[in-house]
Design an enzyme around this catalytic site. Sequence first.
Site, PDB file in Angstrom:
ATOM      1  N   THR A 151      11.490  44.890  31.759  1.00 12.68           N
ATOM      2  CA  THR A 151      12.536  45.643  31.072  1.00 12.68           C
ATOM      3  C   THR A 151      12.786  46.876  31.939  1.00 12.68           C
ATOM      4  OG1 THR A 151      10.911  46.853  29.749  1.00 12.68           O
ATOM      5  CG2 THR A 151      11.862  44.891  28.745  1.00 12.68           C
ATOM      6  N   HIS A 152      14.030  47.319  32.002  1.00 13.75           N
ATOM      7  CA  HIS A 152      14.408  48.436  32.886  1.00 13.75           C
ATOM      8  C   HIS A 152      14.026  48.158  34.335  1.00 13.75           C
ATOM      9  CE1 HIS A 152      14.741  50.886  29.154  1.00 13.75           C
ATOM     10  NE2 HIS A 152      13.640  50.242  28.824  1.00 13.75           N
ATOM     11  N   SER A 273      24.386  32.999  57.175  1.00 12.25           N
ATOM     12  CA  SER A 273      25.180  34.108  57.673  1.00 12.25           C
ATOM     13  C   SER A 273      25.651  33.764  59.078  1.00 12.25           C
ATOM     14  CB  SER A 273      24.320  35.372  57.694  1.00 12.25           C
ATOM     15  OG  SER A 273      24.812  36.274  58.655  1.00 12.25           O
ATOM     16  N   LYS A 279      19.114  34.206  57.317  1.00 18.30           N
ATOM     17  CA  LYS A 279      19.586  34.399  55.931  1.00 18.30           C
ATOM     18  C   LYS A 279      19.729  33.093  55.159  1.00 18.30           C
ATOM     19  CE  LYS A 279      21.215  37.886  54.415  1.00 18.30           C
ATOM     20  NZ  LYS A 279      22.436  38.540  54.851  1.00 18.30           N
ATOM     21  N   GLU A 286      26.379  35.055  43.328  1.00 18.40           N
ATOM     22  CA  GLU A 286      27.236  36.222  43.565  1.00 18.40           C
ATOM     23  C   GLU A 286      28.670  35.927  43.133  1.00 18.40           C
ATOM     24  OE1 GLU A 286      25.528  38.237  47.484  1.00 18.40           O
ATOM     25  OE2 GLU A 286      25.642  36.062  47.650  1.00 18.40           O
ATOM     26  N   TYR A 313      58.638  35.140  19.257  1.00 19.15           N
ATOM     27  CA  TYR A 313      58.514  34.919  20.701  1.00 19.15           C
ATOM     28  C   TYR A 313      59.176  36.036  21.493  1.00 19.15           C
ATOM     29  CZ  TYR A 313      58.721  32.814  25.301  1.00 19.15           C
ATOM     30  OH  TYR A 313      58.565  32.581  26.637  1.00 19.15           O
TER      31      TYR A 313
HETATM   32  N1  ARG Z   1      58.632  29.079  29.940  1.00 20.53           N
HETATM   33  C1  ARG Z   1      58.582  29.666  28.634  1.00 20.53           C
HETATM   34  C2  ARG Z   1      57.171  30.140  28.349  1.00 20.53           C
HETATM   35  O1  ARG Z   1      56.295  29.707  29.014  1.00 20.53           O
HETATM   36  C3  ARG Z   1      58.985  28.676  27.594  1.00 20.53           C
HETATM   37  C4  ARG Z   1      59.579  29.281  26.379  1.00 20.53           C
HETATM   38  C5  ARG Z   1      60.913  29.854  26.679  1.00 20.53           C
HETATM   39  N2  ARG Z   1      61.532  30.357  25.494  1.00 20.53           N
HETATM   40  C6  ARG Z   1      62.607  31.101  25.550  1.00 20.53           C
HETATM   41  N3  ARG Z   1      63.086  31.541  24.401  1.00 20.53           N
HETATM   42  N4  ARG Z   1      63.162  31.453  26.678  1.00 20.53           N
HETATM   43  O2  ARG Z   1      56.930  30.932  27.466  1.00 20.53           O
END
Ligand code: ARG
Length: 461
Positions: A151-152, A273, A279, A286, A313
Amino acid sequence: MWGGRFATPPSEALAALNNSLSVDRRLWAQDVRASKAWVTALQDAGVLDSEEAGLLHGGLDRVGDRLSGGAEAEAADEDIHTLVERLLYQEVGDLAGKLHTGRSRNDQVATDLRLWCLDALGPLDEQIAALGAALVVQARAGIDMLLPGYTHGQQAQPVRWAYVLLAHAWPLVRDRDRLADVRRRVAELPLGSGALAGSSVAVDRDLLRDILGFRTVSANALDATGDRDFVAELLFALTLLATHLSRLGTELVTYSSTEYGFVRLSDAFSTGSSLLPQKRNPDVFELARAKAARTLGDLVAMVGMLRALPAGYSKDLQEDKSLLFDAMDAALVTLPAVRGAVETMQPIPDRMQSVLRETLLATDVADELVGEGVPFREAHGLAGRLVREAEDLGVSLRELPAERARKIHEVLPDVLGRLGSFEDSVERRRTSGGTSRASVEAQLGVLEQAFAGQFPPEAAT
Ligand code: ARG
């Protein structure tokens, strides 16, 4: 496609920003599948007759075949939805124009992306389980190997190598549980939401749900078209998964170093390396760490974008896909490499044993004093003094002359006389979840089961 209202086409600069085909092309299979389901729903609603529906199904199948064969690699279409529709025109002519009846790209893209997530979750879960199983196999083989528990970054108490490995396996159980939970909420069908207010066609959304294998139907079209909580949730689950791989990576980078030397990575999973011939670099681990940082960036970008949006949307949402794909790709490329490195690494128990310092038993000294009736706080202080005096004299705890030990506490010489081995110390931690053999074996049993199958059973949708 939406050109009627405009006198001129979009500028090149707008198209360069707005077009998303290079990213969302990956949704082609989901777009075809959802479109075929939509054809069935339109036929069921009486919008298409059976001949039209048959032609559209056949045309969409051929579009799918073309896209799966890599067709239209250089297409300049706005997005995958417009590309599929354009190709459908090539296959079935003007009838293609009937497909989009009652549908919007807003419910279409939300449906496609949810389908894509559902498709991706199975293989992701398998990869996590496979890594978990690899850790468990190494743990079984390493149950007798003891090393300092840290720990630590300081030696704290002796533990079993198996126990350390299992500390990295349990988080993967939680990851699978979390992803199964995310899956439940991914599996809500947005199709039939229209642009924002519902569809003008009375499609049977339960039919769509069943055809596409969703669990439930979204409750509000305005919410459903703008909801990307499922993307954010999946990104969070991927971020925690990546974080777990990163922490395992950090541990193994340390343990495979020359100074520790507790494990040796196989040739197949270490790199050299270009300058330094001696190495053996732990690049796998990583890169796992770096992928975790990058995945966190995807999550932060996603939530940062969502927080600015009203319901429904907005075009901002188009950016969700590059973030999600980036994080999923990172997980799917990292998991097999980490698993391979874990499967093929070789523990070196002699090295582990050789760095165990006797002061790791200081807690046992305190525990023994407690057994003699000394209150723990006092016992802790006495054991601390013992360590300090031994250190001052440059001797081990057991080598401290009896009279000096007696000066600290009269029973201390006795306690030191019966001080056990590192193995005895490990076996003292008998609580469930501890590092004793019985507890580790119990954990191995549970984890072998947990990583053997789907989690939870595929019933999630
Ligand atoms: N290419 C658009 C997207 O990935 C699809 C939806 C487009 N809708 C619109 N009202 N332009 O979101």
